[in-house]
Design an enzyme around this catalytic site. Structure first.
Site, PDB file in Angstrom:
ATOM      1  CB  SER A  62      43.464 -47.415  56.507  1.00 48.10           C
ATOM      2  OG  SER A  62      43.019 -48.744  56.628  1.00 48.10           O
ATOM      3  CE  LYS A  65      45.469 -50.007  53.664  1.00 51.06           C
ATOM      4  NZ  LYS A  65      44.792 -50.058  54.954  1.00 51.06           N
ATOM      5  CG  ASP A 481      39.489 -53.580  58.812  1.00 50.17           C
ATOM      6  OD1 ASP A 481      39.668 -52.776  59.748  1.00 50.17           O
ATOM      7  OD2 ASP A 481      39.839 -53.347  57.648  1.00 50.17           O
TER       8      ASP A 481
END
Length: 518
Positions: A62, A65, A481
Site C-alpha cells: 500500500s 498508493k 489481502d
C-alpha cells in the site's frame, strides 16, 4: 535540531532481528538528502540461502498508493478532472456518490473491496483477476457513511483511481509510473508488477517463531492500491527526491502531503495516499504496506528533513519499527504512560446500533486493556477509572455506555453494553442484493457456523461466537489481502412476532451490509 545520536540509532537497528523476529529485512534513515544508515540482514529466501541486501526488491504494497496519486497530479491535474468519469464508473449509485478527491483522501465511504471479497466467497489464497475487481467495484450502490464526513481505509478507492487514470490517458499505469515518477526520482529498479504470483525475487513468509515461517502464497492482481516492487535503495532514492524538490512550490511531494480536511472543516488524517501523524510535536507523512508475508513502512518529517524506511519479508510490525527509528533520529524519548488499575466494568462487548460496530474489551494486565474494534486488536492504556486511550482511540465510560472517539476518523460513537444471552434461532440462508451474495448459517451440535457465497466462490465454514442478544461475531483471520478484516459483526433483526427477518453484517473496513433472510 542537534545532530542525530548515531550510536543510539545504530543500537536500535542492530537489535531489530531480536525484537522483530523473522527471516530478514532492510532499513534506512535519510537526513538532508544524505544516507545516515542503510542496513539489511537475514535472508530473502531461507531455502535457497539467498541473503537479503539493500538491492533486494520486495513488494511495497500500500505504499504504492502515494505513487498512484502522484501520477494523477502529474499527468492529469486536480482530482476534479475525473469526477465525470467516476460518475460513469459508479453508475449504480443514486444519491451520495463520492468525488474523486474523496477517493484520494480515503473519505469516499466506499466499503473496502478486499473485505468485500470475503463476503463474496473468495478463498484466501485464491486467484483474483482484474475483471473480477471491476465486477465487484462497479456493482456498488451505497457507501457506509456520507462521503467527506469520516475517514475509512478503502483499497478500492485507489483501484478505481488506477482505472480512471488509464482510461483518461490511454496508457498503462505501469508505463506512467516508470516515466513520470521512477525515472525522475532515480528509483532504478522500482516497477509495477500487479500480479503478486509473478514476483519471485524474494520470498515473503507468514508465521512466527512459535509456529514456524512458511512461504506465503499470494495470487491476487492489484493495481493502484498496491503492486509496486522496489528495493531499499529505490525507496532511499524516493526520499532523496523528496528532499531535492522540497522548495518547489509545485513539487510533487509537497502537493501530495498538503493538509486535508473533512467536509465540516475538521483536519483529516490522510490525503493523496499519505497518512499524516505526529510525534514529539513534529508532523510526519508516510504510509505502511502489507500483504501476506510482507510488511513495510516509510515516514518523512519535512521540518527536520528526516526519513525512515523499514521493509520486512515477514509479518512483523514494520510500522512500530519505523516510528521508533524516527523517534530515535529526532531524539524523542519513549513515552511513559500513566496507568490506572482496570475496573471490571470495562470488560465485555459494546454495540453501536447505528453502525453495527462492536467494541470488545478484555483485561491485558498492568493497567491495560485489549480492545477489538478495527482490523486488529489495540492495547488501551487505562488512565482513570472511566477513561482509556490508545494511539487511535479514546474511551470514556459512563455506566452501561462508552463514548468512543477516533479523532483522526472524525468519528464519535455511543457504544451500549450488550447484556443477556443470544438466541440460537439464526440458522438459515441470507441474501445481500447489493453484493448478489449469500450468507449461510448452520447449527452443528449446538454450535453455529457461517459461510459466505458469491461470484468469487464458496468460503470455508467459520465458527460464530455470541456477543449478546442478536449480536454475533464471526472472526476471519486470513483473507486475500492483509491484514484480514478481523471480526465480522452480525446484528440480527426481528419482526413484531420475534422472527428473524435479516442481518446487518459489517466490520470497520466494510460496515452495514444488509442481508435479508430467505
Amino acid at each position: 535540531m542537534p545532530n542525530i545520536d548515531l550510536p543510539t540509532l545504530e543500537a536500535f537497528v542492530h537489535a531489530i532481528p531480536q525484537n522483530y523476529k523473522g527471516p530478514g529485512g532492510a532499513v534506512a534513515v535519510v537526513r538532508n538528502g544524505e544516507i545516515v544508515l542503510r542496513h539489511a540482514w537475514g535472508f530473502a529466501d531461507l531455502a535457497a540461502r539467498k541473503a537479503m541486501t539493500p538491492e533486494t526488491r520486495m513488494p511495497i504494497c500500500s505504499v504504492s498508493k502515494q505513487f498512484t496519486c502522484a501520477v494523477l497530479l502529474d499527468c492529469i491535474g486536480e482530482p476534479e478532472m475525473l469526477d465525470s468519469a467516476l460518475a460513469a464508473y459508479l453508475d449504480q449509485f443514486g444519491d451520495g456518490r463520492p468525488a474523486v478527491r474523496d477517493l484520494c483522501n480515503n473519505q469516499s465511504g466506499l466499503r473496502d473491496y478486499w473485505a468485500l471479497t470475503v463476503l463474496c466467497g473468495a478463498a484466501p489464497e485464491g486467484i483474483f483477476l482484474p475483471d473480477q475487481a471491476q465486477n465487484l467495484l462497479r456493482r456498488l450502490k451505497t457507501t457506509h457513511f456520507a462521503p467527506g464526513t469520516h475517514y475509512s481505509y478503502c483499497n478500492g478507492n485507489f483501484r478505481i483511481l488506477a482505472d480512471l487514470i488509464e482510461q483518461h490517458t490511454g496508457r498503462s499505469l505501469a508505463d506512467l509510473l516508470a516515466e513520470r515518477i521512477f525515472a525522475p526520482a532515480a528509483m532504478k529498479t522500482a516497477e509495477l508488477i500487479p500480479d503478486t504470483a509473478l514476483f519471485n525475487e524474494c520470498t515473503g513468509y507468514e508465521g512466527d517463531t512459535v509456529h514456524g515461517f512458511l512461504p506465503a502464497i499470494n495470487r491476487i492482481h492489484w493495481l493502484g492500491d498496491a503492486g509496486i516492487c522496489a528495493s531499499l535503495d529505490d525507496m532511499i532514492a524516493w526520499e532523496q527526491f523528496i528532499d531535492r524538490t522540497r522548495h518547489d512550490e509545485n513539487g510533487l511531494y509537497r502537493r501530495l502531503s498538503s493538509p486535508q480536511t473533512f467536509a465540516d472543516g475538521a483536519p483529516a488524517p490522510y490525503g493523496f495516499g499519505l497518512k499524516f501523524e505526529e510525534t514529539g510535536g513534529k508532523r510526519l507523512t508516510g504510509h505502511g504496506g502489507a500483504l501476506r508475508g510482507w510488511r513495510c513502512q516509510r515516514w518523512h518529517c519535512a521540518d527536520e528533513r528526516i526519513s525512515t524506511i523499514v521493509m520486512f519479508n515477514f509479518e512483523g510490525n514494520a510500522s512500530d519499527a519505523a516510528l521508533k527509528m524516527m523517534n530515535a533520529a529526532l531524539g524523542i524519548p519513549p513515552a511513559k504512560p500513566v496507568r490506572a488499575q482496570a475496573n471490571p466494568g470495562w470488560f465485555g462487548s459494546w454495540l453501536n446500533p447505528e453502525t453495527g460496530l462492536v467494541l470488545s474489551l478484555e483485561d491485558a494486565g498492568g493497567g491495560r486493556m485489549k480492545a477489538r474494534f478495527g482490523t486488529g486488536p489495540e492495547i488501551m492504556d487505562i488512565s482513570g477509572e472511566n477513561e482509556a486511550q490508545s494511539s487511535m482511540t479514546t474511551l470514556r465510560r459512563d455506566g452501561d455506555m462508552i463514548h468512543l472517539a477516533r479523532k483522526d476518523e472524525n468519528l464519535h460513537l455511543a457504544m451500549h453494553r450488550l447484556k443477556g444471552e443470544a438466541r440460537q434461532d439464526i440458522a438459515g440462508r441470507y441474501r445481500s442484493d447489493e453484493l448478489e451474495a449469500d450468507l449461510l448459517l448452520v447449527s452443528e451440535g449446538g454450535a453455529i457456523y457461517g459461510a459466505f457465497e458469491g461470484f468469487l466462490g464458496k468460503s470455508d465454514m467459520y465458527p460464530l461466537y455470541a456477543a449478546g442478544p442478536d449480536v454475533w461475531l464471526l472472526p476471519v483471520q486470513r483473507s486475500m489481502d492483509a491484514p484480514s478484516p478481523g471480526e465480522w459483526k452480525l446484528v440480527f433483526h426481528r419482526d413484531a412476532a420475534g422472527r428473524i427477518t435479516g442481518v446487518t453484517v459489517g466490520c470497520w473496513l466494510a460496515r452495514g451490509v444488509e442481508y435479508k433472510r430467505l
